[in-house]
Design a protein around this motif. Structure first.
Motif, mmCIF file in Angstrom:
data_model
loop_
_atom_site.group_PDB
_atom_site.id
_atom_site.type_symbol
_atom_site.label_atom_id
_atom_site.label_comp_id
_atom_site.label_asym_id
_atom_site.label_seq_id
_atom_site.Cartn_x
_atom_site.Cartn_y
_atom_site.Cartn_z
ATOM 1 N N LEU A 11 132.808 0.467 25.222
ATOM 2 C CA LEU A 11 133.453 0.205 23.940
ATOM 3 C C LEU A 11 133.612 1.467 23.102
ATOM 4 O O LEU A 11 134.623 1.653 22.438
ATOM 5 N N GLU A 12 132.644 2.350 23.144
ATOM 6 C CA GLU A 12 132.733 3.593 22.369
ATOM 7 C C GLU A 12 133.855 4.482 22.883
ATOM 8 O O GLU A 12 134.544 5.132 22.113
ATOM 9 N N LYS A 13 134.059 4.509 24.194
ATOM 10 C CA LYS A 13 135.159 5.271 24.779
ATOM 11 C C LYS A 13 136.509 4.694 24.341
ATOM 12 O O LYS A 13 137.428 5.433 24.006
ATOM 13 N N ILE A 14 136.607 3.361 24.306
ATOM 14 C CA ILE A 14 137.838 2.699 23.851
ATOM 15 C C ILE A 14 138.077 2.997 22.378
ATOM 16 O O ILE A 14 139.184 3.310 21.954
ATOM 17 N N ARG A 15 137.023 2.918 21.578
ATOM 18 C CA ARG A 15 137.128 3.185 20.136
ATOM 19 C C ARG A 15 137.629 4.609 19.873
ATOM 20 O O ARG A 15 138.503 4.835 19.037
ATOM 21 N N LYS A 16 137.093 5.566 20.620
ATOM 22 C CA LYS A 16 137.512 6.962 20.463
ATOM 23 C C LYS A 16 138.970 7.139 20.866
ATOM 24 O O LYS A 16 139.726 7.844 20.193
ATOM 25 N N TRP A 17 139.376 6.485 21.967
ATOM 26 C CA TRP A 17 140.762 6.589 22.420
ATOM 27 C C TRP A 17 141.714 6.004 21.373
ATOM 28 O O TRP A 17 142.739 6.601 21.056
ATOM 29 N N CYS A 40 146.231 6.105 18.538
ATOM 30 C CA CYS A 40 146.948 5.083 17.760
ATOM 31 C C CYS A 40 146.999 5.494 16.293
ATOM 32 O O CYS A 40 146.159 6.257 15.824
ATOM 33 N N SER A 41 147.977 4.971 15.581
ATOM 34 C CA SER A 41 148.185 5.444 14.214
ATOM 35 C C SER A 41 147.811 4.434 13.131
ATOM 36 O O SER A 41 147.603 4.817 11.994
ATOM 37 N N GLU A 52 147.183 -3.605 13.910
ATOM 38 C CA GLU A 52 148.161 -3.934 12.872
ATOM 39 C C GLU A 52 149.573 -3.591 13.333
ATOM 40 O O GLU A 52 150.512 -4.319 13.069
ATOM 41 N N ASN A 53 149.701 -2.499 14.058
ATOM 42 C CA ASN A 53 150.992 -2.064 14.570
ATOM 43 C C ASN A 53 151.132 -2.551 16.018
ATOM 44 O O ASN A 53 150.359 -2.134 16.879
ATOM 45 N N PRO A 54 152.112 -3.419 16.311
ATOM 46 C CA PRO A 54 152.264 -3.908 17.688
ATOM 47 C C PRO A 54 152.498 -2.790 18.698
ATOM 48 O O PRO A 54 152.122 -2.911 19.863
ATOM 49 N N GLY A 55 153.068 -1.682 18.283
ATOM 50 C CA GLY A 55 153.270 -0.547 19.177
ATOM 51 C C GLY A 55 151.967 0.068 19.643
ATOM 52 O O GLY A 55 151.877 0.594 20.760
ATOM 53 N N ASP A 56 150.930 -0.010 18.817
ATOM 54 C CA ASP A 56 149.621 0.501 19.214
ATOM 55 C C ASP A 56 149.032 -0.342 20.343
ATOM 56 O O ASP A 56 148.403 0.182 21.264
ATOM 57 N N LEU A 57 149.239 -1.662 20.287
ATOM 58 C CA LEU A 57 148.766 -2.524 21.364
ATOM 59 C C LEU A 57 149.508 -2.220 22.663
ATOM 60 O O LEU A 57 148.902 -2.161 23.732
ATOM 61 N N THR A 58 150.807 -1.996 22.572
ATOM 62 C CA THR A 58 151.592 -1.644 23.757
ATOM 63 C C THR A 58 151.094 -0.336 24.361
ATOM 64 O O THR A 58 150.916 -0.228 25.575
ATOM 65 N N LEU A 59 150.853 0.656 23.516
ATOM 66 C CA LEU A 59 150.351 1.942 23.985
ATOM 67 C C LEU A 59 148.991 1.789 24.654
ATOM 68 O O LEU A 59 148.732 2.368 25.709
ATOM 69 N N PHE A 60 148.126 0.978 24.061
ATOM 70 C CA PHE A 60 146.808 0.749 24.633
ATOM 71 C C PHE A 60 146.914 0.045 25.987
ATOM 72 O O PHE A 60 146.237 0.413 26.947
ATOM 73 N N ALA A 61 147.775 -0.961 26.080
ATOM 74 C CA ALA A 61 147.929 -1.695 27.336
ATOM 75 C C ALA A 61 148.482 -0.798 28.438
ATOM 76 O O ALA A 61 148.069 -0.893 29.596
#
Length: 90
Positions: A32-38, A43-44, A70-79
């Motif tokens: 989870l910490e690695k995901i949080r840092k990424w 993401c913006s 909050e930004n749907p583009g951030d979810l796309t980037l993460f996926a």
């Protein structure tokens, strides 16, 4: 390096607002910490990481993490990043 002005305020929320798009992440507490840092680096917008329980087959339950953006583009980037196995929830 481009400075994100949102970083001067708290971007991570400890609850999932209704207007956030979200996904379930199957990961361990250590990952989870690695995901949080990424998320913080790439993401913006604002995001949240919360715990939830999913019931499977009406008999067993499993604890999962829910990432909300909050930004749907951030979810796309993460996926697309392949950071974690994700499964959308309705």
């Amino acid at each position: 390096m481009k400075i994100n002005p949102i970083n001067f305020f708290k971007r991570e929320l400890n609850y999932l607002p209704l207007h956030f798009v979200n996904t379930v992440v199957k990961c361990h507490e250590g990952e989870l910490e690695k995901i949080r840092k990424w998320i913080y680096e790439y993401c913006s917008g604002r995001y949240s990481i919360t715990r939830d329980v999913i019931y499977v087959d009406n008999s067993s339950a499993r604890s999962v993490f829910v990432l909300g953006f909050e930004n749907p583009g951030d979810l796309t980037l993460f996926a697309l990043s392949g950071m974690a196995n994700t499964k959308p929830i309705n």
